[in-house]
Design a protein around this motif. Structure first.
Motif, mmCIF file in Angstrom:
data_model
loop_
_atom_site.group_PDB
_atom_site.id
_atom_site.type_symbol
_atom_site.label_atom_id
_atom_site.label_comp_id
_atom_site.label_asym_id
_atom_site.label_seq_id
_atom_site.Cartn_x
_atom_site.Cartn_y
_atom_site.Cartn_z
ATOM 1 N N ILE A 68 0.821 -1.217 0.000
ATOM 2 C CA ILE A 68 0.000 0.000 0.000
ATOM 3 C C ILE A 68 0.853 1.266 0.000
ATOM 4 N N TYR A 69 2.183 1.095 0.034
ATOM 5 C CA TYR A 69 3.080 2.259 0.020
ATOM 6 C C TYR A 69 4.464 1.787 -0.384
ATOM 7 N N SER A 70 5.189 2.649 -1.088
ATOM 8 C CA SER A 70 6.581 2.334 -1.404
ATOM 9 C C SER A 70 7.384 3.621 -1.518
ATOM 10 N N ASN A 71 8.647 3.545 -1.177
ATOM 11 C CA ASN A 71 9.598 4.616 -1.445
ATOM 12 C C ASN A 71 10.876 3.966 -1.950
ATOM 13 N N HIS A 72 11.960 4.680 -1.968
ATOM 14 C CA HIS A 72 13.184 4.134 -2.555
ATOM 15 C C HIS A 72 13.724 2.933 -1.782
ATOM 16 N N LEU A 73 13.418 2.830 -0.478
ATOM 17 C CA LEU A 73 14.001 1.768 0.333
ATOM 18 C C LEU A 73 13.026 0.694 0.785
ATOM 19 N N ILE A 74 11.746 1.017 0.865
ATOM 20 C CA ILE A 74 10.813 0.019 1.402
ATOM 21 C C ILE A 74 9.542 -0.076 0.571
ATOM 22 N N GLU A 75 8.922 -1.246 0.627
ATOM 23 C CA GLU A 75 7.518 -1.427 0.310
ATOM 24 C C GLU A 75 6.824 -1.785 1.618
ATOM 25 N N LEU A 76 5.659 -1.222 1.847
ATOM 26 C CA LEU A 76 4.900 -1.509 3.066
ATOM 27 C C LEU A 76 3.711 -2.383 2.702
ATOM 28 N N ILE A 77 3.675 -3.571 3.304
ATOM 29 C CA ILE A 77 2.613 -4.544 3.036
ATOM 30 C C ILE A 77 1.572 -4.467 4.147
ATOM 31 N N GLN A 78 0.306 -4.377 3.762
ATOM 32 C CA GLN A 78 -0.806 -4.530 4.691
ATOM 33 C C GLN A 78 -1.468 -5.861 4.386
ATOM 34 N N TYR A 79 -1.559 -6.731 5.397
ATOM 35 C CA TYR A 79 -2.051 -8.091 5.171
ATOM 36 C C TYR A 79 -3.567 -8.163 5.310
ATOM 37 N N THR A 80 -4.152 -9.058 4.538
ATOM 38 C CA THR A 80 -5.601 -9.263 4.540
ATOM 39 C C THR A 80 -6.037 -9.886 5.864
#
Length: 588
Positions: free
Chosen positions: A218-230
């Motif tokens: 649900i979000y990303s930048n140069h260093l991370i992707e942020l996962i929100q789990y179902t």
């Protein structure tokens, strides 16, 4: 030549200084490729210091000579009794964790003499490298470690003509074990040269049978992707859980397989879970430092979660180096009067690096400078080099035992999910790794209130959120006594410390139902007296089972009692970008 600055009364460096630095770096970088990243200057200095002090200790020399004579007599007496058919217990037993000589074949003559002679030599070396007058404890530890590595190389178990198990297999199979071993060796060599993962890794694929818990990036930048789990429950606790793993390896150690997934376990218990997935950096990221990792990592993730779920506190969880970085962020938030954390959980994460185990023995100024030279050309530390450093801590288990099993006995160890994850290596940028080693290992800035964020130092003692710290009893990366030091650093009203069986990874991936798992746990209340780690370990009752339910209950007790409907993916502010596990975790 250099110019003299009459105004400031000092010499200024000449214009060719930069070129000479480049020359020094280039020479060290090329040497590092031959020495496995270990600086010969640092090692030779330590050996010289030990020899110099030993030379000035004639009493210690006499003691070692006497011990050598006594050990020789013990071995000869045992050999004589054995030849006469008399019952004779071994003159020395291997440590409980040393499985090299456990097989019955090692009790036969002359192999029993081979391994007992080796163990006696090992014990003699331990005495020779310790309790030398004038020698510092850190130098003793390094010399002892070097000696163990050299002796392990020459263990009789590593030579086919001295290893009875290899000899028996050769006679039984007509030498076919060596044929298979040679095939295994050639296959492994080819895979290393071409950059392919180990044999069996092809059976494990991220998104197919690894890291399969449903969710969205649900979000990303140069260093991370942020996962929100179902979510998997109709109602959830109001306070979400944000997990920050280490970027040394891929995040899915905490979402390994459906039955070994901490993420899935939390979802099934009614928690909303977010996970940081780190980018696998390249040489273009060489100037990303610890500050960038904090801002683009835990800080950015916390801001996103707080936007999706406003006015709710967050249970923050950090694993290994991710836990150290999360502690830095938590201390920064406390300094700035940001009270969004409901709790702070640290999994095998160190905050004080004064006793950081055998990995820290070679983290000296000389070694860090050597590593910086090695990293400067590429811009990063290769994951295989980091894996090699960890293997060096346990050469018996991770190197020589594998050589014997796969190349002498011709037996392939079946790949499992944890081994496949361990082979999925990552890189670390030059500046971050340099700052990490210098600020944390060399200077111990975080524990001593000297770590600067922005323009001011931070202090762990400012963190007021409840802390749950998990350590593992056989951890060679973050030794549990080092993790225990959190008790000395925080003024939080409540600190819960849990010691579980297992190593740095296997102890954390300890799902309910896992056989032979035990733990000890205690919560230190406000103004309670300090208990040293060894006394604590002796006094705490050992309980059977996984530590996961204990921690989950702890989270529930620090969450709102009334459960609510699960939040929408990304809330109103963030639209899902792609399905979990995302794209960063797939980068090679």
């Amino acid at each position: 030549m250099s110019d003299y600055d009459h105004k400031n009364f000092r010499h200024t460096p000449n214009k060719g200084l930069f070129a000479t630095k480049i020359l020094d770096r280039a020479i060290k970088a090329n040497m590092a490729s031959l020495t496995g990243g270990i600086t010969p200057a640092g090692v030779s200095t330590v050996i010289y210091e030990w020899l110099a002090h030993l030379a000035m200790s004639p009493g210690k020399q006499l003691e070692l000579a006497q011990e050598m004579v006594y050990k020789s007599e013990y071995l000869l007496r045992h050999a004589r009794q054995f030849n006469q058919g008399l019952e004779s217990a071994p003159c020395i037993e291997a440590d409980s964790h040393d499985s090299r000589f456990k097989g019955k074949a090692w009790s036969r003559w002359p192999y029993n003499l081979f391994y007992q002679s080796f163990l006696l030599q090992q014990e003699w070396w331990e005495n020779a490298s310790t309790n030398v007058d004038g020698l510092s404890k850190s130098t003793e530890n390094v010399v002892s470690f070097i000696g163990r590595q050299m002796l392990d190389r020459w263990s009789p178990s590593n030579f086919p003509w001295l290893n009875p198990e290899v000899i028996d297999a050769t006679l039984e199979q007509g030498g076919m074990n060596f044929v298979r071993g040679w095939e295994n060796f050639c296959e492994d060599r080819e895979r290393r040269m071409t950059g392919c993962p180990p044999v069996g890794s092809e059976d494990f694929k991220v998104g197919e049978n690894l890291a399969t818990t449903p969710g969205k990036v649900i979000y990303s930048n140069h260093l991370i992707e942020l996962i929100q789990y179902t979510p998997t429950t109709e109602k959830v606790y109001a306070e979400p859980v944000l997990i920050v793993p280490a970027w040394i390896m891929k995040y899915y150690i905490l979402d390994l397989t459906p039955e070994k997934s901490l993420v899935r376990y939390l979802l099934d218990q009614g928690h909303t879970v977010f996970m940081v997935s780190w980018r696998n950096v390249t040489s273009d990221d060489r100037e990303l430092g610890m500050g960038s990792y904090r801002r683009l990592g835990p800080k950015a993730a916390l801001d996103v979660v707080a936007t999706i779920l406003p006015d709710r506190k967050i249970h923050a969880v950090g694993y290994c180096l991710g836990g150290t970085l999360l502690t830095i962020q938590a201390a920064t938030m406390a300094r700035d009067n940001d009270h969004r954390l409901a709790s702070l959980t640290l999994l095998a994460a160190q905050t004080d690096f004064t006793e950081a185990g055998e990995l820290s023995l070679f983290i000296t100024e000389s070694e860090v400078d050597y590593l910086e030279s090695m990293m400067q050309e590429r811009g990063y530390l290769d994951g295989f080099q980091m894996a090699g450093a960890f293997q060096l801590l346990r050469t018996n288990d991770l190197i020589y035992s594998r050589v014997v099993r796969e190349y002498m006995l011709g037996k392939r160890q079946k790949m499992n999910a944890l081994m496949a994850w361990n082979a999925d290596v990552t890189r670390m940028p030059y500046l971050m790794h340099s700052q990490y080693l210098r600020r944390l290992y060399l200077n111990n800035d975080l524990a001593t209130g000297r770590y600067i964020v922005g323009d001011r130092p931070i202090a762990i003692s400012d963190i007021d959120a409840p802390i749950f710290s998990v350590a593992t009893s056989s951890d060679h990366v973050a030794p549990w006594r080092s993790v225990y030091k959190i008790h000395l650093l925080t003024d939080a009203d409540e600190v819960t410390f849990l010691l579980t069986s297992g190593g740095h990874n296997a102890g954390i991936v300890s799902e309910p139902g896992h056989p032979r798992r035990t733990y000890q746990v205690e919560t230190r209340q406000e103004r309670a007296s300090y208990i040293d780690p060894d006394t604590w370990q002796r006094s705490m009752p050992k309980q059977q089972g996984s530590w996961w339910p204990v921690w989950q209950t702890w989270l529930v007790e620090r969450s709102s009692k009334e459960q609510i409907a699960p939040p929408a993916m990304g809330g109103e502010e963030y639209s899902p970008l792609t399905d979990a596990p995302g794209t960063y975790v797939l980068q090679k």
